[in-house]
Write a protein that holds these residues in place. Structure first.
Motif, short mmCIF file in Angstrom:
data_model
loop_
_atom_site.label_atom_id
_atom_site.label_comp_id
_atom_site.label_asym_id
_atom_site.label_seq_id
_atom_site.Cartn_x
_atom_site.Cartn_y
_atom_site.Cartn_z
N ASN A 89 0.82 -1.22 0.00
CA ASN A 89 0.00 0.00 0.00
C ASN A 89 0.85 1.26 0.00
N GLY A 93 0.64 3.70 -3.11
CA GLY A 93 0.24 5.07 -2.79
C GLY A 93 1.31 6.07 -3.16
N GLN A 136 -10.15 5.03 -3.28
CA GLN A 136 -9.29 4.22 -2.43
C GLN A 136 -10.02 3.81 -1.15
N ARG A 140 -10.92 -0.03 -0.13
CA ARG A 140 -10.50 -0.62 1.14
C ARG A 140 -11.68 -1.10 1.96
#
Length: 156
Positions: A89, A93, A136, A140
């Motif tokens: 992640n 990111g 995002q 998630r």
């Protein structure tokens, strides 16, 4: 666990800090995408000095504050280290942030300051940041729901 009590100065200091940050970005020219793009193309290293100066001030402040104060003055929270795992992640990111920075020539904080100096087309980048953050978060949430469903089905 003791409850922390925020100072009544918490929000005013946050707002003043944001204004000073934005003013600093505007004065240094870092709220102008063309300046940032010149840095990313190794043509202008002014951003390196701005970021370096900020890192030095922050480092000194944290070193002094964590040694001389046992709690954060505005939040009342204890000073602790917050470590985050270096995982997929973080890499994804960071990659998305870097691509967005390279395409728009501006990072999220400077985008808001850029509006303050009249760069209204940057609003498209801000809309993109919000859409990306929403996508995002939605992704998630779906993954967390799938993981919870998988745990429940194995318990049956």
């Amino acid at each position: 666990m003791a409850e922390t009590v925020r100072s009544p100065w918490f929000l005013p200091v946050i707002y003043v800090g944001g204004l000073v940050f934005g003013l600093g970005l505007a004065i240094s020219g870092m709220a102008r995408p063309e300046v940032v793009l010149d840095f990313l193309q190794f043509e202008d290293f002014g951003l390196l000095f701005v970021m370096g100066g900020a890192a030095v001030v922050t480092g000194i402040t944290f070193a002094i504050a964590t040694r001389s104060l046992n709690r954060a003055p505005l939040t009342g929270s204890e000073y602790t280290r917050r470590l985050k795992d270096f995982d997929r992640n973080v890499l994804v990111g960071g990659g998305i942030f870097g691509v967005g920075w390279g395409l728009s020539g501006i990072c999220p904080g400077a985008a808001y300051a850029s509006i303050g100096i009249g760069n209204y087309p940057i609003l498209w980048s801000i809309v993109g940041m919000f859409l990306g953050a929403y996508a995002q978060g939605y992704w998630r949430t779906l993954r967390a729901g799938d993981a919870a469903d998988g745990v429940e089905s194995t318990a049956d």
